[in-house]
Motif scaffolding. Structure first.
Motif, PDB file in Angstrom:
ATOM      1  N   GLN A  39       5.047  -8.487 -10.084  1.00  0.00           N
ATOM      2  CA  GLN A  39       3.678  -8.726  -9.615  1.00  0.00           C
ATOM      3  C   GLN A  39       3.134  -7.496  -8.909  1.00  0.00           C
ATOM      4  O   GLN A  39       1.965  -7.127  -9.074  1.00  0.00           O
ATOM      5  CB  GLN A  39       3.662  -9.940  -8.684  1.00  0.00           C
ATOM      6  N   MET A  40       3.978  -6.826  -8.134  1.00  0.00           N
ATOM      7  CA  MET A  40       3.566  -5.588  -7.473  1.00  0.00           C
ATOM      8  C   MET A  40       3.299  -4.491  -8.500  1.00  0.00           C
ATOM      9  O   MET A  40       2.363  -3.694  -8.352  1.00  0.00           O
ATOM     10  CB  MET A  40       4.641  -5.141  -6.485  1.00  0.00           C
ATOM     11  N   PHE A  41       4.099  -4.446  -9.571  1.00  0.00           N
ATOM     12  CA  PHE A  41       3.876  -3.460 -10.631  1.00  0.00           C
ATOM     13  C   PHE A  41       2.512  -3.671 -11.289  1.00  0.00           C
ATOM     14  O   PHE A  41       1.789  -2.707 -11.564  1.00  0.00           O
ATOM     15  CB  PHE A  41       4.976  -3.566 -11.683  1.00  0.00           C
ATOM     16  N   LEU A  42       2.149  -4.931 -11.553  1.00  0.00           N
ATOM     17  CA  LEU A  42       0.860  -5.214 -12.179  1.00  0.00           C
ATOM     18  C   LEU A  42      -0.285  -4.808 -11.263  1.00  0.00           C
ATOM     19  O   LEU A  42      -1.257  -4.188 -11.714  1.00  0.00           O
ATOM     20  CB  LEU A  42       0.753  -6.699 -12.531  1.00  0.00           C
ATOM     21  N   THR A  43      -0.193  -5.152  -9.996  1.00  0.00           N
ATOM     22  CA  THR A  43      -1.249  -4.789  -9.050  1.00  0.00           C
ATOM     23  C   THR A  43      -1.417  -3.283  -8.979  1.00  0.00           C
ATOM     24  O   THR A  43      -2.538  -2.754  -9.037  1.00  0.00           O
ATOM     25  CB  THR A  43      -0.922  -5.346  -7.654  1.00  0.00           C
ATOM     26  N   THR A  44      -0.314  -2.566  -8.872  1.00  0.00           N
ATOM     27  CA  THR A  44      -0.368  -1.106  -8.776  1.00  0.00           C
ATOM     28  C   THR A  44      -0.917  -0.487 -10.050  1.00  0.00           C
ATOM     29  O   THR A  44      -1.760   0.418 -10.011  1.00  0.00           O
ATOM     30  CB  THR A  44       1.032  -0.545  -8.481  1.00  0.00           C
ATOM     31  N   THR A  45      -0.447  -0.969 -11.194  1.00  0.00           N
ATOM     32  CA  THR A  45      -0.925  -0.443 -12.482  1.00  0.00           C
ATOM     33  C   THR A  45      -2.414  -0.694 -12.662  1.00  0.00           C
ATOM     34  O   THR A  45      -3.146   0.168 -13.171  1.00  0.00           O
ATOM     35  CB  THR A  45      -0.134  -1.080 -13.636  1.00  0.00           C
ATOM     36  N   SER A  46      -2.879  -1.867 -12.252  1.00  0.00           N
ATOM     37  CA  SER A  46      -4.315  -2.177 -12.364  1.00  0.00           C
ATOM     38  C   SER A  46      -5.142  -1.209 -11.530  1.00  0.00           C
ATOM     39  O   SER A  46      -6.167  -0.691 -11.991  1.00  0.00           O
ATOM     40  CB  SER A  46      -4.568  -3.618 -11.921  1.00  0.00           C
ATOM     41  N   LEU A  47      -4.707  -0.964 -10.303  1.00  0.00           N
ATOM     42  CA  LEU A  47      -5.451  -0.039  -9.436  1.00  0.00           C
ATOM     43  C   LEU A  47      -5.429   1.382  -9.993  1.00  0.00           C
ATOM     44  O   LEU A  47      -6.442   2.095  -9.948  1.00  0.00           O
ATOM     45  CB  LEU A  47      -4.852  -0.060  -8.032  1.00  0.00           C
ATOM     46  N   ILE A  48      -4.290   1.808 -10.543  1.00  0.00           N
ATOM     47  CA  ILE A  48      -4.214   3.140 -11.146  1.00  0.00           C
ATOM     48  C   ILE A  48      -5.158   3.239 -12.336  1.00  0.00           C
ATOM     49  O   ILE A  48      -5.877   4.239 -12.500  1.00  0.00           O
ATOM     50  CB  ILE A  48      -2.763   3.446 -11.571  1.00  0.00           C
ATOM     51  N   SER A  49      -5.174   2.208 -13.172  1.00  0.00           N
ATOM     52  CA  SER A  49      -6.052   2.210 -14.343  1.00  0.00           C
ATOM     53  C   SER A  49      -7.517   2.259 -13.930  1.00  0.00           C
ATOM     54  O   SER A  49      -8.313   3.017 -14.497  1.00  0.00           O
ATOM     55  CB  SER A  49      -5.779   0.972 -15.207  1.00  0.00           C
ATOM     56  N   PHE A 103       0.815  -1.214   0.000  1.00  0.00           N
ATOM     57  CA  PHE A 103       0.000   0.000   0.000  1.00  0.00           C
ATOM     58  C   PHE A 103       0.851   1.266   0.000  1.00  0.00           C
ATOM     59  O   PHE A 103       0.455   2.278  -0.579  1.00  0.00           O
ATOM     60  CB  PHE A 103      -0.956  -0.028   1.194  1.00  0.00           C
ATOM     61  N   ALA A 104       2.012   1.220   0.603  1.00  0.00           N
ATOM     62  CA  ALA A 104       2.893   2.387   0.542  1.00  0.00           C
ATOM     63  C   ALA A 104       3.341   2.642  -0.897  1.00  0.00           C
ATOM     64  O   ALA A 104       3.371   3.793  -1.363  1.00  0.00           O
ATOM     65  CB  ALA A 104       4.111   2.169   1.442  1.00  0.00           C
ATOM     66  N   PHE A 105       3.668   1.581  -1.603  1.00  0.00           N
ATOM     67  CA  PHE A 105       4.077   1.707  -3.000  1.00  0.00           C
ATOM     68  C   PHE A 105       2.916   2.203  -3.860  1.00  0.00           C
ATOM     69  O   PHE A 105       3.103   3.055  -4.744  1.00  0.00           O
ATOM     70  CB  PHE A 105       4.577   0.351  -3.503  1.00  0.00           C
ATOM     71  N   ILE A 106       1.709   1.699  -3.610  1.00  0.00           N
ATOM     72  CA  ILE A 106       0.540   2.082  -4.405  1.00  0.00           C
ATOM     73  C   ILE A 106       0.209   3.558  -4.209  1.00  0.00           C
ATOM     74  O   ILE A 106       0.005   4.304  -5.175  1.00  0.00           O
ATOM     75  CB  ILE A 106      -0.663   1.193  -4.026  1.00  0.00           C
ATOM     76  N   LEU A 107       0.167   4.008  -2.959  1.00  0.00           N
ATOM     77  CA  LEU A 107      -0.136   5.417  -2.692  1.00  0.00           C
ATOM     78  C   LEU A 107       0.935   6.337  -3.269  1.00  0.00           C
ATOM     79  O   LEU A 107       0.636   7.393  -3.837  1.00  0.00           O
ATOM     80  CB  LEU A 107      -0.268   5.635  -1.183  1.00  0.00           C
ATOM     81  N   ALA A 108       2.187   5.924  -3.133  1.00  0.00           N
ATOM     82  CA  ALA A 108       3.280   6.731  -3.697  1.00  0.00           C
ATOM     83  C   ALA A 108       3.190   6.789  -5.217  1.00  0.00           C
ATOM     84  O   ALA A 108       3.534   7.811  -5.825  1.00  0.00           O
ATOM     85  CB  ALA A 108       4.618   6.151  -3.263  1.00  0.00           C
ATOM     86  N   ALA A 109       2.723   5.717  -5.835  1.00  0.00           N
ATOM     87  CA  ALA A 109       2.602   5.693  -7.297  1.00  0.00           C
ATOM     88  C   ALA A 109       1.562   6.708  -7.770  1.00  0.00           C
ATOM     89  O   ALA A 109       1.774   7.403  -8.780  1.00  0.00           O
ATOM     90  CB  ALA A 109       2.239   4.287  -7.771  1.00  0.00           C
ATOM     91  N   PHE A 110       0.439   6.815  -7.055  1.00  0.00           N
ATOM     92  CA  PHE A 110      -0.572   7.825  -7.424  1.00  0.00           C
ATOM     93  C   PHE A 110       0.024   9.229  -7.311  1.00  0.00           C
ATOM     94  O   PHE A 110      -0.192  10.085  -8.191  1.00  0.00           O
ATOM     95  CB  PHE A 110      -1.792   7.694  -6.512  1.00  0.00           C
TER      96      PHE A 110
END
Length: 613
Positions: free
Chosen positions: A473-483, A408-415
């Motif tokens: 795998q983390m990149f795919l999860t994060t990209t999916s959520l961003i999309s 979740f830290a990576f996902i929020l930072a990606a946004f």
């Protein structure tokens, strides 16, 4: 579609019995079951598309613009994926840990096939990826709902990208070509580097070990924009042509640049690993830069080559007398541009995009009326269905993909990173471009450009190419959520934001205005399309080359090569068929009425008027 895990498990469990006969019987039974599961899986996706279409019709009838069909597809996909995940009979997957007999043996890369001897029967198993978990529980439909990434790149994406080039309004594109190239090339590089730097700082605080090259690859993935929702709303409410062309042109070339950039980063990683991992490889860096431009320009050249060959075939043969053959040839030649580029180790996506542009600009004029209608409608339908399929799949895969990794830290930072990178891309480059543009990019247009950087099908497809490691795998999860977030939220906010920013809407299409104001005796549909209001030296140069050489050579339009290049003499005469010399193309175009290149709005308008009568 990859094999159901249950099939492999049954074969693995057959450690004794009556030998190969019993194994064949059990395998046949399981294949029949898998066939039924495949059919049910595909039926679920078809049901998603049908539900999306019906809901979209209701929304359009009620004039509800807060959500687009892409957002609907994602939402319905999430619902169906959740149903697949949490309902149905669970299948326990038996796992057997296998280690080499000689523990000192090492592999430079994982073996493609592992052969396992069970009861004197040699069984082969393929590579699925890294699996560090202790146990998994899936149902059969959930497992089968995950597709191989090759299906996306060889079947789904080529028609979508080709349609983008084939249906593009070239006049506005070439008028703003300099700005579009700046945003697509420099902007994508700026976005990639900024995202990589921010994410590199973030990954220092998570347990997963990630190199800077990995964050650079992630930056390239999520720098691929796909503002399909925004562009659809732009088209529906007739937004200002300049902002429309900037968003569309940037997204098309941006995807192409992001794809080639991902490949370049992968190439550098391979060269980097061969050298000293603790040093910056200067030679590998410059070789990667050279490969980037070689692949990008080479892919453009291959796409243009196929477009030129198709236009010559349709010009110098009478295949247009056989409409089915003509349409089939057009489709196969266009698709071959993708395969040819992939065989040459270049970018098929870039190739098929520019093939679509060349097919629209040249080959389209040589086609019969029936083939013009067929090709336009064929790719339009394929584009609509396949793109909505991808968005449905993004939603479904959030629940069915077996190796999602949520940090979740990576996902929020990606946004945060993509918002900052988009701003660092749009505003400084717009300022620099306005220094040399006569028609400035207003501040409100810049805000819209920043907001229009949605992520979608291309970013998702790039992310799912390789999900072997935990980082990917983390990149795919994060990209999916961003999309998912950008398509639903940003797409739904596009229409209200246009009003807040006071961006002009209801603006007549300049393309249609040019057609309607054109005197029938003075111009033809093809010549009208080829008359841009050039605003840059690049556009003016392309206009001169196009009108003097390319259009007379590759189409049946007039003037002919004998008129534009009379010094060629007999060569110009050989390259000018009798139909072109006698102006058959002009009379044929006049019989086709209002049908002109990539423009059916006048026909739709007449249909609506006739229905009203």
């Amino acid at each position: 579609m990859k094999l159901s895990a249950a099939v492999i498990i049954l074969i693995l469990g057959h450690t004794a019995g009556s030998g190969m006969d019993d194994l064949d019987v059990r395998t046949d039974e399981r294949k029949q079951r898998v066939h039924i599961i495949d059919s049910l899986d595909l039926l679920a996706y078809l049901g998603l598309l049908v539900l999306t279409i019906i809901t979209l019709w209701i929304f359009k009838k009620k004039r509800l613009w807060f959500i687009h069909e892409s957002g609907l597809s994602v939402i319905f996909g999430l619902i169906v994926g959740a149903i697949m995940r949490y309902t149905g009979k669970q299948t326990v997957i038996t796992k057997v840990d296998v280690v080499p007999v000689n523990e000192s043996s090492s592999f430079e890369s994982p073996p493609d096939v592992v052969r396992l001897n069970i009861s004197e029967q040699m069984l082969a198993y393929g590579l699925l990826g890294i699996d560090n978990s202790d146990s998994h529980r899936y149902n059969d439909i959930q497992e089968k709902a995950t597709f191989d990434s090759e299906i996306f790149f060889y079947i789904i994406l080529p028609p979508i990208i080709f349609h983008a080039g084939y249906s593009m309004r070239k006049k506005q594109f070439f008028d703003n070509l300099g700005s579009i190239l700046t945003f697509a090339l420099l902007g994508t590089l700026i976005s990639t580097v900024i995202i990589a730097c921010i994410m590199w700082l973030v990954v220092q605080f998570i347990t997963l070990k990630i190199r800077f090259l990995d964050t650079l690859y992630f930056g390239a993935i999520v720098s691929a924009t796909d503002p399909v929702t925004t562009l659809a709303i732009f088209s529906d409410i007739h937004v200002d042509p300049m902002i429309n062309s900037l968003v569309l042109g940037e997204s098309l070339l941006n995807d192409a640049v992001a794809i080639v950039l991902c490949g370049a980063i992968e190439d550098y990683s391979a060269l980097y690993l061969k050298g000293n991992p603790d040093t910056f490889e200067v030679e590998a860096f410059f070789r990667t830069i050279g490969n980037f431009f070689f692949i990008f320009l080479g892919s453009i050249g291959l796409g243009a080559l196929i477009g030129v060959l198709t236009s010559l075939l349709t010009k110098f043969t009478r295949i247009r007398d056989f409409h089915l053959l003509e349409t089939s040839l057009f489709f196969l030649m266009s698709y071959s541009s993708y395969l040819l580029a992939e065989i040459c180790e270049m970018s098929g996506i870039v190739s098929v995009l520019f093939c679509g542009i060349f097919q629209a600009h040249y080959t389209f004029h040589n086609l019969s009326l029936e083939s013009k209608l067929r090709t336009q409608q064929l790719f339009e339908v394929l584009h609509f269905l396949l793109e909505n399929f991808i968005f449905s799949y993004i939603g479904v895969s959030m629940f069915t993909f077996s190796h999602h990794r949520f940090q979740f830290a990576f996902i929020l930072a990606a946004f945060f990173a993509i918002a900052v990178a988009r701003a660092a891309n749009i505003y400084p480059l717009s300022f620099l471009l306005n220094l040399g543009r006569k028609n400035k990019i207003p501040t409100n247009f810049q805000h819209m450009l920043w907001f229009s950087g949605l992520r979608g099908a291309m970013a998702f497809a790039l992310a799912m190419q390789n999900t072997m490691s935990e980082a990917r795998q983390m990149f795919l999860t994060t990209t999916s959520l961003i999309s998912i977030f950008t398509v639903i939220f940003c797409g739904g906010m596009t229409s209200p934001l246009l009003g807040v920013l006071k961006i002009p809407t209801g603006v007549p299409d300049a393309f249609v205005e040019d057609i309607e104001s054109c005197n029938e005796d003075d111009c033809t549909p093809s010549s009208t399309v080829a008359t841009p209001r050039a605003k840059s030296a690049l556009a003016r140069g392309w206009k001169r080359l196009d009108s003097v050489l390319l259009k007379p050579l590759l189409t049946n339009s007039q003037p002919t090569l004998q008129d534009t290049l009379p010094w060629l003499g007999p060569i110009a005469r050989v390259l000018t068929p009798s139909d072109q010399m006698m102006g058959v193309h002009i009379s044929r175009q006049s019989q086709e009425g209002n049908l002109v290149t990539n423009n059916f709005s006048s026909i739709v308008r007449e249909d609506s008027l006739s229905c009203g009568d």
